[in-house]
Design an enzyme around this catalytic site. Structure first.
Site, PDB file in Angstrom:
ATOM      1  N   GLU A 504       0.828  -1.199   0.000  1.00 17.48           N
ATOM      2  CA  GLU A 504       0.000   0.000   0.000  1.00 17.48           C
ATOM      3  C   GLU A 504       0.861   1.248   0.000  1.00 17.48           C
ATOM      4  OE1 GLU A 504      -2.415   0.860   3.516  1.00 17.48           O
ATOM      5  OE2 GLU A 504      -1.218  -0.665   4.526  1.00 17.48           O
ATOM      6  N   GLY A 505       0.281   2.289  -0.510  1.00 22.71           N
ATOM      7  CA  GLY A 505       0.988   3.564  -0.562  1.00 22.71           C
ATOM      8  C   GLY A 505       0.114   4.633   0.048  1.00 22.71           C
ATOM      9  N   GLN A 506       0.480   5.879  -0.247  1.00 26.35           N
ATOM     10  CA  GLN A 506      -0.232   6.963   0.414  1.00 26.35           C
ATOM     11  C   GLN A 506      -1.705   7.042   0.006  1.00 26.35           C
ATOM     12  OE1 GLN A 506       1.587  10.729  -0.214  1.00 26.35           O
ATOM     13  NE2 GLN A 506       0.241  11.763   1.228  1.00 26.35           N
ATOM     14  N   LYS A 541      -4.422  -2.496  -8.663  1.00 34.67           N
ATOM     15  CA  LYS A 541      -4.019  -1.292  -7.959  1.00 34.67           C
ATOM     16  C   LYS A 541      -5.248  -0.411  -7.848  1.00 34.67           C
ATOM     17  CE  LYS A 541      -0.490   2.285  -8.633  1.00 34.67           C
ATOM     18  NZ  LYS A 541       0.672   2.582  -9.488  1.00 34.67           N
ATOM     19  N   ASP A 645      12.228   6.456 -12.941  1.00 32.71           N
ATOM     20  CA  ASP A 645      12.474   5.758 -11.670  1.00 32.71           C
ATOM     21  C   ASP A 645      12.877   4.311 -11.924  1.00 32.71           C
ATOM     22  OD1 ASP A 645      12.738   5.305  -9.003  1.00 32.71           O
ATOM     23  OD2 ASP A 645      10.591   5.248  -8.560  1.00 32.71           O
TER      24      ASP A 645
END
Ligand SMILES: *[C@@H]1O[C@H](CO)[C@@H](O)[C@H](O)[C@H]1NC(C)=O
Ligand SMILES: *[C@@H]1O[C@H](CO)[C@@H](O)[C@H](O)[C@H]1NC(C)=O
Ligand SMILES: *[C@@H]1O[C@H](CO)[C@@H](O)[C@H](O)[C@H]1NC(C)=O
Ligand SMILES: *[C@@H]1O[C@H](CO)[C@@H](O)[C@H](O)[C@H]1NC(C)=O
Length: 790
Positions: A504-506, A541, A645
């Site tokens: 999970e991310g922000q 996602k 990235d």
């Protein structure tokens, strides 16, 4: 106030440990602080190529030190540097002769010898026992980390050659003073630990000890080694900090019940001169669940001149059965003076393991008069104060000056920190740097023909949706992004069956799901992900319902971009759910996770890994991975698409070990240290970024090539180390300034021991200062491919 002053006076005495990460100062070859008379050599070709010309980046004389005649493989010519004091050396820089374009002689490889007293010489070896370093370039500076570090006053550089040839060298040494003056320690040899259920050897020996190992007596004496290399062991002594070494490497350990031990381990420490000790710090393991504890007590005897003083200093520790962390135990040494110390460490359990020992000296004030005077001033006695007044005034003036200096330093520090933060954004560069010659670079365009520039506002957006970085697209307003921009098909949401959370991310989460009926949905001929029975496993996602409109916009942009990409080495967007909230994108599920994790858990294939069933990869596997990444990137470059990235953490592996480049924030939390946070708002993968991306916010295919070089480096270090692990984030940014200035002070990543030289050369080209000197992905792919089936 008096108390305050006393505290300040005592502060410097409290330090005394070396932090190898920060002990990397140039020691004065280039700037001349090491005078000519401290440079000598076994021979010189001409007066104009004498040892005094062996200074990095200097073009004086004929531009370098060159020994006489052709260097033969059997020769042992050397350049000797006297540093005038014991020094802790962490880095060694070399350069060949350039002489403004006339010279091209260099040393393809070199050895290092060192000496603490000028009499006894030792050869430096890396942690795997290799003596020779091969820099292999002319006017570029090649910096080699010294792991283990060297502690010495004299250093000899010995060029090595395989064929008869002319060599010339320029050098610089980096490090810091070895303050405590420890010349050697002696100790019982470290032991092997046998552990049921653990097939590998847990060897607690001192593998970098540079003294004598008397095998018959089982003793080490006359040298320094792992206890003074600045590397502390981990809480779990089986976990290693070094690459490619055995379990237990960082510790020197002894077992209580071996014959000859009387319940203690005795060590002796020899110093260069009489020293006055305040304390000794012993970094010790305390993994009590495996029978390891810090020592229960210690007694130290002092030898100021010829004989040992009878009274020891003794100290009992507080044993701790609750916290298994390794720790520094500080043993007070009562400011007694000695040239040698002998300490007995008493066992508290079956094992005792140390990884570092350092000494703190009482040396700040050679004459204790100031200290005593202020103490007496604190409790004034009328009889003595008058005759000491001049000294007292002198002392106070000194103290006031010190305070002023400290305040100045604090202010200066704050200022520098601000500048560093700003260095990342475009605006601050105008002041500090001249406009660099970026005009010669062909502008690689981003996806939508808009060369991206990261002004500060853009950087905020870099953070992306689920914590991942975004691809290079010009700012679009929410309105301008509509369903028709997205070419992926809408999948019925209820046919996604949740299996587990992957990360999970922000602003979102990534789930592993079963997609019912996906093959039929995608239609005939569509290459299908791995099937698991009837249903298909996919990664989903999903944007959180409370995400900002900015995040939502970014999420749609990512979908838009991904839906246009179609390559075997790029993660494939299968379908989307965007007609209702929460927004989802569905991609292939990559069973083997990301390349960073995958490699980190593996060793290079050998008979040992076969015999012990240790997960391993072969060199040809690594090369094959490199080829696949270059192939995927070649595809992106052909679309003028800038990834921004690229790193092993963003390369995923499926069941058959096919690599697909992705940019998910799946496990970004795990990698937060790879990103640099600007004032808490944006995150940048600075260790993978080209200098022009850091300083100018310029992201191009050529800066992706730079990141590819770093990714290759990660692959060939098996991801056991972060790039530039010894530099702090701020130093990495400073280093990109050095790349820009190009005065040879930039630090390159070292050549991974596994990496074939030709491949390292390729990496170095990816890190060329000028964009036009970097290879293209097409070129990289062509260069790497032939390596694979060798
Ligand atoms: C370097 O040190 C080794 C001993 O470790 C010695 O045999 C050799 O002669 C030394 N070479 C030079 C040039 O000092
Ligand atoms: C220390 O132990 C390791 C592993 O058993 C061994 O390979 C190495 O040679 C030893 N080093 C020394 C200096 O004894
Ligand atoms: C070490 O320094 C302390 C503090 O000044 C002093 O009192 C002591 O006498 C010194 N010890 C020796 C043996 O010089
Ligand atoms: C050094 O570079 C030359 C050509 O630049 C190459 O032929 C040689 O193999 C390289 N040697 C090493 C040890 O990297």
């Amino acid at each position: 106030m008096h108390l305050f002053l006393l505290l300040i006076l005592q502060l410097p005495a409290a330090s005394g440990q070396i932090d190898p990460e920060h002990c990397r100062y140039a020691l004065g070859m280039e700037d001349g602080r090491i005078p000519d008379q401290d440079l000598t050599a076994s021979s010189r070709w001409y007066e104009t190529t004498g040892p005094q010309y062996a200074r990095l980046n200097s073009e004086d004389g004929d531009g370098a030190w060159c020994p006489k005649g052709q260097l033969e493989p059997s020769d042992s010519q050397f350049l000797q540097i006297d540093l005038r004091r014991l020094t802790f050396l962490t880095l060694f820089g070399t350069q060949g002769r350039y002489a403004r374009g006339l010279g091209k002689e260099f040393a393809a490889a070199y050895r290092l010898n060192y000496s603490r007293d000028g009499q006894l010489w030792k050869s430096w070896k890396n942690r795997l026992g290799k003596e020779v370093r091969d820099p292999n370039n002319t006017y570029g500076v090649f910096s080699n980390d010294l792991k283990p570090p060297i502690i010495a006053r004299y250093v000899r550089v010995i060029p090595v050659t395989r064929l008869s040839t002319t060599v010339c060298m320029r050098v610089e040494l980096y490090g810091c003073p070895w303050e405590d003056g420890l010349l050697s320690y002696s100790a019982p040899e470290g032991q092997l630990m046998m552990s049921p259920g653990n097939p590998s050897v847990i060897s607690l020996n001192d593998s970098t000890y540079d003294g004598v190992h008397e095998k018959r007596l089982g003793k080490l004496f006359g040298g320094l080694g792992q206890l003074t290399d600045g590397v502390t062991g981990r809480d779990d002594f089986l976990a290693i900090r070094q690459y490619n070494v055995w379990q237990g490497y960082d510790y020197l350990g002894w077992r209580n019940d071996t014959p000859g031990t009387q319940g203690y381990v005795e060590m002796e420490f020899v110093f260069d001169r009489l020293r006055n000790f305040t304390s000794m710090k012993v970094h010790s393991n305390n993994m009590y669940s495996r029978g390891v504890k810090i020592f229960s007590s210690v007694s130290c005897w002092f030898k100021p001149s010829l004989s040992w003083e009878p009274e020891p200093v003794s100290f009992s520790t507080i044993l701790d059965d609750r916290n298994p962390s390794a720790r520094y135990v500080t043993v007070p040494l009562s400011r007694r003076a000695a040239r040698s110390l002998r300490c007995r460490f008493y066992y508290a359990d079956v094992w005792m393991m140390f990884s570092e020992i350092s000494f703190q000296l009482f040396s700040f004030l050679q004459k204790p008069s100031c200290f005593l005077l202020i103490s007496s001033a604190a409790a004034p006695s009328p009889s003595s104060s008058s005759d000491k007044t001049p000294i007292l005034i002198g002392c106070l003036v000194t103290i006031i000056l010190l305070l002023v200096i400290i305040i100045f330093l604090i202010l200066w520090c704050q200022c520098v920190c601000k500048v560093l933060e700003k260095a990342v954004c475009l605006t601050a560069c105008g002041g500090g740097y001249a406009e660099p010659d970026v005009t010669q670079c062909t502008p690689h365009q981003s996806f939508n023909n808009n060369a991206p520039h990261y002004a500060e506002t853009d950087i905020v957006r870099l953070q992306g949706v689920t914590g991942s970085n975004m691809y290079a697209v010009p700012a679009l307003t929410v309105d301008s992004l509509t369903r028709k921009d997205i070419s992926a098909a809408e999948f019925p949401r209820h046919q996604l069956i949740f299996r587990e959370k992957l990360g999970e991310g922000q602003f979102g989460e990534v789930h592993l799901c079963e997609a019912e009926g996906l093959p039929e949905f995608l239609g005939e001929g569509s290459p299908l992900p791995d099937r698991d029975g009837r249903s298909v496993l996919v990664a989903v996602k999903q944007l959180r319902a409370d995400a900002t409109s900015q995040a939502r916009n970014d999420f749609l942009k990512e979908i838009k971009i991904m839906s246009r990409l179609d390559d075997p080495n790029i993660i494939r967007l299968l379908c989307v759910c965007v007609s209702s909230d929460p927004l989802c994108m569905v991609t292939e599920y990559m069973e083997n996770g990301d390349l960073n994790m995958f490699l980190c858990q593996r060793e290079i294939e050998s008979t040992l890994t076969h015999a012990n069933n240790i997960p391993s990869v072969s060199l040809s596997d690594l090369l094959h991975m490199a080829v696949q990444i270059s192939s995927g990137m070649k595809y992106l470059a052909s679309l003028n698409f800038v990834h921004r990235d690229l790193a092993t953490r963003n390369c995923l592996l499926d069941r058959r070990l096919t690599i697909k480049i992705a940019d998910f924030g799946m496990s970004r939390n795990l990698y937060s240290s790879d990103y640099y946070r600007i004032q808490g708002r944006a995150v940048l993968p600075i260790r993978w970024m080209a200098w022009e991306s850091i300083l100018l916010g310029k992201f191009t295919t050529a800066s992706d090539v730079w990141a590819f070089g770093v990714t290759l480096w990660e692959i060939f270090t098996l991801c056991k180390e972060q790039p530039y692990s010894l530099l702090s984030d701020e130093q990495v940014i400073e280093n990109s300034g050095e790349f820009f200035r190009n005065q040879g002070r930039q630090i390159f990543l070292y050549a991974p021991p596994l990496c074939p030289p030709s491949l390292f050369e390729l990496m170095m080209r990816c890190w060329s200062r000028n964009i036009t000197d970097r290879p293209t992905f097409e070129g990289l792919y062509q260069a790497l491919r032939p390596h694979v089936n060798q």
